[in-house]
Design a protein around this motif. Structure first.
Motif, mmCIF file in Angstrom:
data_model
loop_
_atom_site.group_PDB
_atom_site.id
_atom_site.type_symbol
_atom_site.label_atom_id
_atom_site.label_comp_id
_atom_site.label_asym_id
_atom_site.label_seq_id
_atom_site.Cartn_x
_atom_site.Cartn_y
_atom_site.Cartn_z
ATOM 1 N N ALA A 1 -5.363 14.308 -3.146
ATOM 2 C CA ALA A 1 -4.100 13.578 -3.047
ATOM 3 C C ALA A 1 -3.277 14.100 -1.868
ATOM 4 O O ALA A 1 -2.681 13.314 -1.122
ATOM 5 N N GLN B 1 1.070 3.729 -3.144
ATOM 6 C CA GLN B 1 0.266 4.945 -3.052
ATOM 7 C C GLN B 1 1.065 6.224 -2.854
ATOM 8 O O GLN B 1 0.705 7.261 -3.410
ATOM 9 N N PHE C 1 0.827 -1.205 0.000
ATOM 10 C CA PHE C 1 0.000 0.000 0.000
ATOM 11 C C PHE C 1 0.867 1.262 0.000
ATOM 12 O O PHE C 1 0.675 2.159 -0.826
ATOM 13 N N ARG D 1 2.517 7.766 -6.114
ATOM 14 C CA ARG D 1 1.400 8.100 -7.006
ATOM 15 C C ARG D 1 0.674 9.345 -6.512
ATOM 16 O O ARG D 1 0.395 10.265 -7.277
ATOM 17 N N LEU D 2 0.395 9.391 -5.235
ATOM 18 C CA LEU D 2 -0.308 10.533 -4.664
ATOM 19 C C LEU D 2 0.534 11.803 -4.730
ATOM 20 O O LEU D 2 0.012 12.892 -4.985
#
Length: 147
Positions: free
Chosen positions: A66, A23, A19, A26-27
């Protein structure tokens, strides 16, 4: 599943690791910010709801979400115990190599894996309450623990 069932620590740690690795970067790209600029949020300032009427506003709206998600991740890291927040921040946000983290935190080389697994399991424990603090909709909530 019973309330008293304990999560599998190795599978939960692997789930949280995937995770965070998947993530965070990307965020950060979606938010258009550097990871080192992300800090735990200040809950004294209420969030502002924005309307979405065109592509520019939509990009801004997604970027704000985000940033909020990155703040939630950082907030959760800070809610863990002992060396765990430092390990999580240095490894997943600052991308420091393991040997540098070991040297800086005075961790024995053989202990890092065990401490990282503990930190990831603590993150999973704290993640559910973080989602409540951020008041995310049920469809956006994610349980990271594996039973």
């Amino acid at each position: 599943m019973s309330f008293w069932d304990l999560p599998d620590k190795d599978e939960t740690a692997a789930n949280v690791d995937a995770f965070l690795k998947g993530q965070i970067n990307r965020l950060a790209r979606q938010a258009g910010c550097r990871l080192t600029d992300i800090a735990s949020p200040d809950f004294s300032n209420p969030s502002v709801t924005r309307s979405r009427s065109n592509n520019v506003e939509e990009k801004i709206y997604k970027g704000l979400h985000a940033i909020e998600a990155l703040q939630a991740i950082r907030y959760t890291m800070d809610k863990t115990y002992g060396l765990s927040p430092q390990i999580l921040v240095k490894y997943y946000i600052q991308h420091e190599p393991v040997h540098a983290i070991n040297r800086e935190l005075l961790i024995d080389h053989d202990s890092f894996r065990k401490l990282k697994t503990k930190a990831l399991c603590e993150f999973a424990d704290c993640w559910n309450s973080t989602q409540e603090v951020f008041e995310w909709d049920d469809e956006d909530k994610l349980d990271l623990q594996v039973y």
